[in-house]
Design a protein around this motif. Structure first.
Motif, PDB file in Angstrom:
ATOM      1  N   LYS A   1      -3.411   5.645   9.170  1.00 57.25           N
ATOM      2  CA  LYS A   1      -4.855   5.347   8.877  1.00 57.25           C
ATOM      3  C   LYS A   1      -4.994   4.654   7.423  1.00 57.25           C
ATOM      4  O   LYS A   1      -5.751   3.560   7.570  1.00 57.25           O
ATOM      5  N   TYR A   2      -4.168   5.048   6.562  1.00 51.18           N
ATOM      6  CA  TYR A   2      -4.167   4.427   5.367  1.00 51.18           C
ATOM      7  C   TYR A   2      -3.714   2.867   5.317  1.00 51.18           C
ATOM      8  O   TYR A   2      -4.168   1.882   4.819  1.00 51.18           O
ATOM      9  N   LEU A   3      -2.258   2.856   5.773  1.00 48.98           N
ATOM     10  CA  LEU A   3      -1.728   1.465   5.738  1.00 48.98           C
ATOM     11  C   LEU A   3      -2.586   0.407   6.616  1.00 48.98           C
ATOM     12  O   LEU A   3      -2.839  -0.672   6.047  1.00 48.98           O
ATOM     13  N   MET A   4      -2.977   0.917   7.707  1.00 49.18           N
ATOM     14  CA  MET A   4      -3.872  -0.127   8.501  1.00 49.18           C
ATOM     15  C   MET A   4      -5.061  -0.669   7.996  1.00 49.18           C
ATOM     16  O   MET A   4      -5.451  -1.726   7.590  1.00 49.18           O
TER      17      MET A   4
ATOM     18  N   ALA B   1       0.839  -1.296   0.120  1.00 51.25           N
ATOM     19  CA  ALA B   1      -0.061  -0.010   0.010  1.00 51.25           C
ATOM     20  C   ALA B   1       0.880   1.311  -0.105  1.00 51.25           C
ATOM     21  O   ALA B   1       2.029   1.186   0.635  1.00 51.25           O
ATOM     22  N   GLY B   2       0.487   2.481  -0.620  1.00 57.61           N
ATOM     23  CA  GLY B   2       1.273   3.376  -0.838  1.00 57.61           C
ATOM     24  C   GLY B   2       0.765   4.404  -1.831  1.00 57.61           C
ATOM     25  O   GLY B   2       0.763   5.473  -1.670  1.00 57.61           O
ATOM     26  N   TYR B   3       0.324   3.727  -2.919  1.00 57.68           N
ATOM     27  CA  TYR B   3      -0.001   4.514  -4.271  1.00 57.68           C
ATOM     28  C   TYR B   3      -1.540   4.703  -4.059  1.00 57.68           C
ATOM     29  O   TYR B   3      -2.109   3.865  -3.110  1.00 57.68           O
ATOM     30  N   THR B   4      -2.272   5.439  -5.073  1.00 55.18           N
ATOM     31  CA  THR B   4      -3.516   5.723  -4.765  1.00 55.18           C
ATOM     32  C   THR B   4      -4.394   4.267  -5.066  1.00 55.18           C
ATOM     33  O   THR B   4      -4.329   3.724  -5.990  1.00 55.18           O
ATOM     34  N   MET B   5      -5.217   4.213  -4.065  1.00 57.42           N
ATOM     35  CA  MET B   5      -6.300   2.950  -3.963  1.00 57.42           C
ATOM     36  C   MET B   5      -7.778   3.454  -4.109  1.00 57.42           C
ATOM     37  O   MET B   5      -8.571   2.779  -4.726  1.00 57.42           O
TER      38      MET B   5
END
Length: 373
Positions: free
Chosen positions: A120-123, A104-108
Motif C-alpha cells: 500500500k505505502y510503496l505503490m 520510500a520507507g521512512y515516514t512521509m
C-alpha cells in the motif's frame, strides 16, 4: 555560476569528457563515480535559482545520477517538486541522459500508510513521487529501510511489480544488513527482477559494511549488486569545515539530528587534522581524499555527495581528475589515523567475483574508532 535563463539552458558539450562511468554491479547500467544527492538543500527553504544552479552545474560536470527520496526537503516532498520544476525549465530534453532515483520507507506522512514496506505505502508513494518529479518513470526505486513489521516477500514482490509495470527500470534497497540484502536478492530473483543496487552509509568514520561474515561488501560483490554510498564525508566532518572547531553557521552548531556538537570531539578533530595534513601533502583537499578512499573499495559504484553551492559540486567532481591511487603505505597511514590495528583494509579480485577481503569482527558499528586485534 552564471546560468542562462530558464528555457535557454544548453548542457556543456564536454560533460562526458572527464567523469568516469562504471557498471552498477553485474547490470548494464553505468553510473558516474560522483553523484548528487538532493537530501537537505533542495527543499522549500532553498531558493529555486540556487537549486537550479547546483543541478545544472552537476550535469555540466558529467553527474547524471540524482538521488532523492519521497521525504527529502525540508518539507517532505519538496526536493522532488524542485526537481520537477527544473525538469520543466531545463532538463526535460535530456531525460534520457539522467538517472533519477527516489525511495520510500521512512515516514512521509501521518497515519498508518505513511511509512514502512507495505505494498500500500510503496505503490502510493511512488505514484506521488512521479507526480512531484513530473516524470513517467524513475530509473531506480529503492526501499529506504528494512521494515520488520512487513513480510520481506511483500516488499520485494512490490518492487518487482513496480519494474514490471514500467514505473522503475531498476530497484534497490537502502540500510539493509548483509543478511537482509541476501534475502532480498533471493526473493527478487524469484520474482524475475534482479536486485541492482544497495545504498548504505559508508565513510572513514563509519565502516560497518566491511564487518561481519559475510560482510555487506562480500554480499554485494559476490552477488553482483552495485552500491551507491551516502554520507561519504560523514555530514561534513571529513571536510575542512571543522578543522578549527565548530563554526556558528555549521550543521553541527544547528539542531540537526545527524550531526551535533557532541559528535565533533577533540579526538575526532585530532584524527581529521592528521588526515587533512596527508591530503595536503598529496595535493588534494581532505574531502577529495575521503571520497577517493571510498571509491577505492571495489564494492562501491558511486558516492552520493551533498552540496549547498555549485563550487562544492565542482570540487567533488575534481576528485576524479586529480586523485592518484593510494599506495599501500598511505592506506596503512589512514588505518593508523583512524585507530585500526592489524592488517590494513585490502581488496583484491578472486577468479569469480571481486570481494571484500578484510572484514574485522566483533566491533559495534556505533564506535567508528574501535580497535581490532
Amino acid at each position: 555560476m552564471n546560468m542562462p535563463a530558464p528555457g535557454f539552458y544548453a548542457p556543456a558539450a564536454d560533460r562526458y569528457a572527464h567523469m568516469p562511468y562504471v557498471r552498477c554491479g553485474r547490470s548494464g547500467l553505468k553510473l558516474p563515480r560522483v553523484s548528487l544527492g538532493l537530501w537537505n538543500n533542495f527543499g522549500s527553504v532553498t531558493p529555486q535559482d540556487t537549486a537550479r544552479d547546483m543541478l545544472l552545474t552537476a550535469f555540466d560536470a558529467g553527474v547524471t545520477y540524482f538521488d532523492l527520496a519521497n521525504n527529502y526537503g525540508p518539507r517532505p516532498g519538496a526536493a522532488e517538486e524542485t526537481l520537477g520544476k527544473i525538469m520543466d525549465s531545463d532538463l526535460r530534453p535530456h531525460r534520457d541522459e539522467l538517472i533519477l532515483a527516489t525511495k520510500a520507507g521512512y515516514t512521509m506522512q501521518d497515519g498508518p500508510y505513511g511509512d514502512g514496506g507495505s505494498r500500500k505505502y510503496l505503490m502510493s508513494s511512488l505514484d506521488a513521487s512521479l507526480r512531484r518529479m513530473k516524470v513517467d518513470y524513475v530509473d531506480i526505486f529503492y526501499h529506504h529501510r528494512f521494515d520488520p513489521d512487513t513480510p520481506l516477500e511483500e516488499t520485494m514482490r512490490t518492487l518487482a511489480d513496480i519494474v514490471h509495470q514500467g514505473k522503475a527500470l531498476y530497484v534497490g534497497i537502502s540500510n539493509y544488513s548483509a543478511e537482509q540484502t541476501a534475502q532480498a536478492a533471493d526473493l527478487l530473483a524469484a520474482f524475475g527482477v534482479p536486485l541492482t543496487i544497495h545504498q548504505p552509509r559508508y565513510n572513514m568514520l563509519d565502516r560497518w559494511i566491511e564487518r561481519g561474515t559475510p560482510s555487506l561488501c562480500d554480499v554485494l560483490l559476490n552477488r553482483g549488486i552495485g552500491a551507491a554510498v551516502f554520507s561519504p564525508l560523514n555530514q561534513g566532518l571529513l571536510t575542512d569545515r571543522y578543522l578549527h572547531g565548530i563554526p556558528a553557521d555549521s550543521r553541527a552548531a544547528s539542531s540537526c539530528v545527524f550531526l551535533n556538537e557532541g559528535n565533533v570531539t577533540a579526538d575526532i578533530l585530532t584524527r581529521v587534522r592528521a588526515l587533512n595534513a596527508m591530503a595536503s601533502a598529496r595535493g588534494e583537499t581532505m574531502a577529495q581524499l575521503a571520497l577517493a578512499w571510498v571509491l577505492e573499495n571495489p564494492a562501491i559504484t558511486t558516492v552520493i555527495t551533498g552540496a549547498s553551492r555549485p563550487a562544492q559540486i565542482l570540487q567533488n567532481v575534481e576528485t576524479m581528475r586529480k586523485h592518484v591511487p593510494l599506495t599501500g603505505e598511505e592506506k596503512a597511514a589512514i588505518e593508523k589515523i583512524f585507530g585500526v590495528k592489524g592488517e590494513p583494509r585490502g581488496f583484491a579480485p578472486n577468479p569469480h567475483q571481486r570481494r571484500c577481503l578484510w572484514t574485522p569482527q566483533g566491533t559495534s558499528s556505533l564506535d567508528p574508532f574501535a580497535r581490532w586485534s
